[in-house]
Design a protein around this motif. Structure first.
Motif, PDB file in Angstrom:
ATOM      1  N   MET A   1      66.930  39.438   1.302  1.00  0.00           N
ATOM      2  CA  MET A   1      67.294  38.212   2.007  1.00  0.00           C
ATOM      3  C   MET A   1      68.275  37.363   1.197  1.00  0.00           C
ATOM      4  N   GLY A   2      69.268  38.043   0.591  1.00  0.00           N
ATOM      5  CA  GLY A   2      70.417  37.317   0.061  1.00  0.00           C
ATOM      6  C   GLY A   2      71.302  36.902   1.219  1.00  0.00           C
ATOM      7  N   PRO A   3      72.484  36.324   0.945  1.00  0.00           N
ATOM      8  CA  PRO A   3      73.352  35.861   2.032  1.00  0.00           C
ATOM      9  C   PRO A   3      73.643  36.936   3.085  1.00  0.00           C
ATOM     10  N   ILE A   4      73.959  38.164   2.673  1.00  0.00           N
ATOM     11  CA  ILE A   4      74.277  39.207   3.665  1.00  0.00           C
ATOM     12  C   ILE A   4      73.037  39.557   4.484  1.00  0.00           C
ATOM     13  N   GLY A   5      71.885  39.661   3.840  1.00  0.00           N
ATOM     14  CA  GLY A   5      70.647  39.933   4.571  1.00  0.00           C
ATOM     15  C   GLY A   5      70.340  38.849   5.585  1.00  0.00           C
ATOM     16  N   LEU A   6      70.500  37.584   5.177  1.00  0.00           N
ATOM     17  CA  LEU A   6      70.216  36.463   6.078  1.00  0.00           C
ATOM     18  C   LEU A   6      71.189  36.441   7.257  1.00  0.00           C
ATOM     19  N   LEU A   7      72.453  36.777   6.990  1.00  0.00           N
ATOM     20  CA  LEU A   7      73.436  36.779   8.074  1.00  0.00           C
ATOM     21  C   LEU A   7      73.262  38.009   8.965  1.00  0.00           C
ATOM     22  N   THR A   8      72.659  39.068   8.426  1.00  0.00           N
ATOM     23  CA  THR A   8      72.274  40.215   9.265  1.00  0.00           C
ATOM     24  C   THR A   8      71.092  39.831  10.153  1.00  0.00           C
ATOM     25  N   VAL A   9      70.159  39.047   9.615  1.00  0.00           N
ATOM     26  CA  VAL A   9      69.056  38.501  10.427  1.00  0.00           C
ATOM     27  C   VAL A   9      69.628  37.729  11.615  1.00  0.00           C
ATOM     28  N   ALA A  10      70.566  36.821  11.334  1.00  0.00           N
ATOM     29  CA  ALA A  10      71.156  35.995  12.399  1.00  0.00           C
ATOM     30  C   ALA A  10      71.817  36.866  13.464  1.00  0.00           C
ATOM     31  N   ASN A  11      72.546  37.899  13.021  1.00  0.00           N
ATOM     32  CA  ASN A  11      73.228  38.780  13.977  1.00  0.00           C
ATOM     33  C   ASN A  11      72.254  39.664  14.746  1.00  0.00           C
TER      34      ASN A  11
ATOM     35  N   TYR B   1      85.142  23.618   7.054  1.00  0.00           N
ATOM     36  CA  TYR B   1      85.760  24.635   6.196  1.00  0.00           C
ATOM     37  C   TYR B   1      84.694  25.559   5.600  1.00  0.00           C
ATOM     38  N   GLU B   2      83.492  25.025   5.369  1.00  0.00           N
ATOM     39  CA  GLU B   2      82.410  25.853   4.831  1.00  0.00           C
ATOM     40  C   GLU B   2      82.043  26.969   5.816  1.00  0.00           C
ATOM     41  N   THR B   3      81.820  26.592   7.085  1.00  0.00           N
ATOM     42  CA  THR B   3      81.489  27.597   8.096  1.00  0.00           C
ATOM     43  C   THR B   3      82.628  28.607   8.232  1.00  0.00           C
ATOM     44  N   ALA B   4      83.862  28.125   8.198  1.00  0.00           N
ATOM     45  CA  ALA B   4      85.019  29.020   8.327  1.00  0.00           C
ATOM     46  C   ALA B   4      85.077  30.027   7.175  1.00  0.00           C
ATOM     47  N   ALA B   5      84.734  29.576   5.968  1.00  0.00           N
ATOM     48  CA  ALA B   5      84.708  30.503   4.823  1.00  0.00           C
ATOM     49  C   ALA B   5      83.596  31.534   5.000  1.00  0.00           C
ATOM     50  N   LEU B   6      82.484  31.118   5.627  1.00  0.00           N
ATOM     51  CA  LEU B   6      81.339  32.010   5.810  1.00  0.00           C
ATOM     52  C   LEU B   6      81.536  33.005   6.964  1.00  0.00           C
ATOM     53  N   VAL B   7      82.643  32.882   7.703  1.00  0.00           N
ATOM     54  CA  VAL B   7      82.964  33.896   8.719  1.00  0.00           C
ATOM     55  C   VAL B   7      83.043  35.274   8.058  1.00  0.00           C
ATOM     56  N   GLU B   8      83.505  35.308   6.783  1.00  0.00           N
ATOM     57  CA  GLU B   8      83.661  36.599   6.098  1.00  0.00           C
ATOM     58  C   GLU B   8      82.312  37.296   5.891  1.00  0.00           C
ATOM     59  N   PRO B   9      81.343  36.688   5.194  1.00  0.00           N
ATOM     60  CA  PRO B   9      80.054  37.388   5.071  1.00  0.00           C
ATOM     61  C   PRO B   9      79.325  37.546   6.409  1.00  0.00           C
ATOM     62  N   PHE B  10      79.509  36.587   7.328  1.00  0.00           N
ATOM     63  CA  PHE B  10      78.916  36.723   8.665  1.00  0.00           C
ATOM     64  C   PHE B  10      79.453  37.986   9.348  1.00  0.00           C
ATOM     65  N   SER B  11      80.728  38.297   9.100  1.00  0.00           N
ATOM     66  CA  SER B  11      81.340  39.505   9.667  1.00  0.00           C
ATOM     67  C   SER B  11      80.662  40.776   9.175  1.00  0.00           C
ATOM     68  N   VAL B  12      80.202  40.766   7.925  1.00  0.00           N
ATOM     69  CA  VAL B  12      79.499  41.941   7.388  1.00  0.00           C
ATOM     70  C   VAL B  12      78.210  42.164   8.187  1.00  0.00           C
ATOM     71  N   GLY B  13      77.462  41.081   8.438  1.00  0.00           N
ATOM     72  CA  GLY B  13      76.240  41.190   9.231  1.00  0.00           C
ATOM     73  C   GLY B  13      76.516  41.628  10.658  1.00  0.00           C
ATOM     74  N   LEU B  14      77.590  41.102  11.242  1.00  0.00           N
ATOM     75  CA  LEU B  14      77.966  41.464  12.609  1.00  0.00           C
ATOM     76  C   LEU B  14      78.340  42.948  12.689  1.00  0.00           C
ATOM     77  N   HIS B  15      79.127  43.409  11.722  1.00  0.00           N
ATOM     78  CA  HIS B  15      79.530  44.827  11.707  1.00  0.00           C
ATOM     79  C   HIS B  15      78.320  45.734  11.450  1.00  0.00           C
ATOM     80  N   ALA B  16      77.416  45.297  10.572  1.00  0.00           N
ATOM     81  CA  ALA B  16      76.214  46.098  10.284  1.00  0.00           C
ATOM     82  C   ALA B  16      75.376  46.294  11.549  1.00  0.00           C
ATOM     83  N   VAL B  17      75.213  45.222  12.314  1.00  0.00           N
ATOM     84  CA  VAL B  17      74.423  45.301  13.553  1.00  0.00           C
ATOM     85  C   VAL B  17      75.121  46.195  14.580  1.00  0.00           C
TER      86      VAL B  17
END
Length: 350
Positions: free
Chosen positions: A179-189, A147-163
């Motif tokens: 390198m807050g959560p959105i920055g880190l998830l942009t790194v991943a994307n 459920y944690e990963t599923a909740a994080l789909v939302e901020p992960f989506s911001v990084g995916l859309h940014a890329v």
């Protein structure tokens, strides 16, 4: 489902969250009722908690915050589609758009002026035991996804859309400011998109350490290192192809503009507390720099769930705190008072 009331953490005024009993929503025909299992605490939630507004969105009456949510379906509206079942574990896309305006009909529904977005005034969010959600915004997740990963789909989506907005291509070089959560998830994307060089920039060393685990190839600690010098050193004085600003900070916007090569792209994701940020227009004109804004995301959920189900990205390493629904106020205080050690806080309504 014998009960008619549920617990919710309600923001009654700035810096005041109270636990209240409220009615469990009845799903409309095109909705499903979801028992909420995990909710991420977002920077926007903290902003509403501290200041009561973000830009043109103002809290005028008590509101339930929280929009990064997952849970399980407990009730189906009469017209819910056949692929959704009671008991199904789901991620929730939090913005109900109109479907009819020029943006909704041209694949840019994130710009819909009529959107009803969880935890954006006047709409309640998910720091509650149950939420009714339009069925087309509810996405089943694999059985082995938490459920944690599923909740994080939302901020992960911001990084995916940014890329995607940055048009990032394989083998390009990137700098990401913040390198807050959105920055880190942009790194991943950026890593998933095949970027060759990914430079993470922040003031906190522990965040930069996480950035390296998420896929950054280099880091710049602004407390001890000079951004321009480091970018020049890493890129052989070329500058980067794409700079992402995810900090919501005027200096970070200026740093992003200064870091890109001639003809490069600057993608602004963070919402700065000041509406107006001075930038060097002569650089933008002389170097023909593309400046692109990012607002949330569109058409990301299926792709994000697919990516995260493959476990290429260990997204849960950004979680730095876990709280029950009754501890929601403490979760907000933790996010405000210990910015150094806090990345993503999870709240568990059950």
């Amino acid at each position: 489902m014998g009960m008619s009331t549920m617990n919710a953490a309600v923001l009654t005024r700035p810096k005041q969250i109270e636990m209240k009993q409220t009615g469990i929503p009845t799903p409309k025909d095109n909705e499903v009722l979801i028992r909420i299992r995990a909710v991420g605490l977002c920077g926007s939630d903290v902003h509403y908690y501290e200041h009561g507004k973000i830009g043109r969105y103002v809290v005028e009456k008590p509101i339930i915050l929280g929009h990064e949510a997952s849970g399980e379906i407990v009730k189906l509206g009469a017209q819910a589609p056949a692929h959704l079942k009671v008991g199904q574990r789901v991620a929730i896309e939090p913005g109900a758009t109109c479907g009819a305006c020029e943006y909704c009909t041209t694949d840019r529904y994130n710009l819909c002026p009529h959107v009803e977005f969880l935890a954006t005034p006047p709409y309640d969010g998910a720091f509650s035991e149950y939420v009714a959600m339009r069925a087309d915004l509810v996405f089943p997740i694999p059985e082995d996804m938490s459920y944690e990963t599923a909740a994080l789909v939302e901020p992960f989506s911001v990084g995916l859309h940014a890329v995607r907005r940055g048009g990032l291509q394989a083998n390009e070089t990137v700098v990401i400011m913040g390198m807050g959560p959105i920055g880190l998830l942009t790194v991943a994307n950026a890593k998933l998109a095949g970027a060759k060089t990914i430079i993470g920039v922040d003031l906190e060393q522990n965040r930069l350490d996480v950035a390296l685990k998420m896929g950054a190839t280099h880091t710049v600690n602004l407390r001890s290192e000079n951004l321009a010098d480091k970018v020049n050193e890493i890129t052989d004085h070329q500058g980067v192809d794409v700079a992402f600003e995810t900090a919501g900070n005027p200096k970070a916007v200026q740093g992003a503009v200064a870091s890109v090569k001639r003809g490069g792209r600057v993608v602004v994701v963070g919402m700065s507390p000041e509406d107006e940020v001075p930038v060097n227009m002569s650089i933008i004109v002389d170097s023909e720099i593309d400046l692109r804004g990012v607002f949330r995301y569109h058409d990301t959920y299926l792709a994000a769930i697919d990516i995260l189900s493959k476990k290429i990205v260990d997204i849960e390493q950004i979680i730095t705190g876990k709280y029950t629904l009754g501890e929601t106020a403490a979760a907000f205080e933790q996010a405000i008072n210990d910015k150094t050690n806090t990345l993503k806080i999870m709240v568990y309504p059950q």
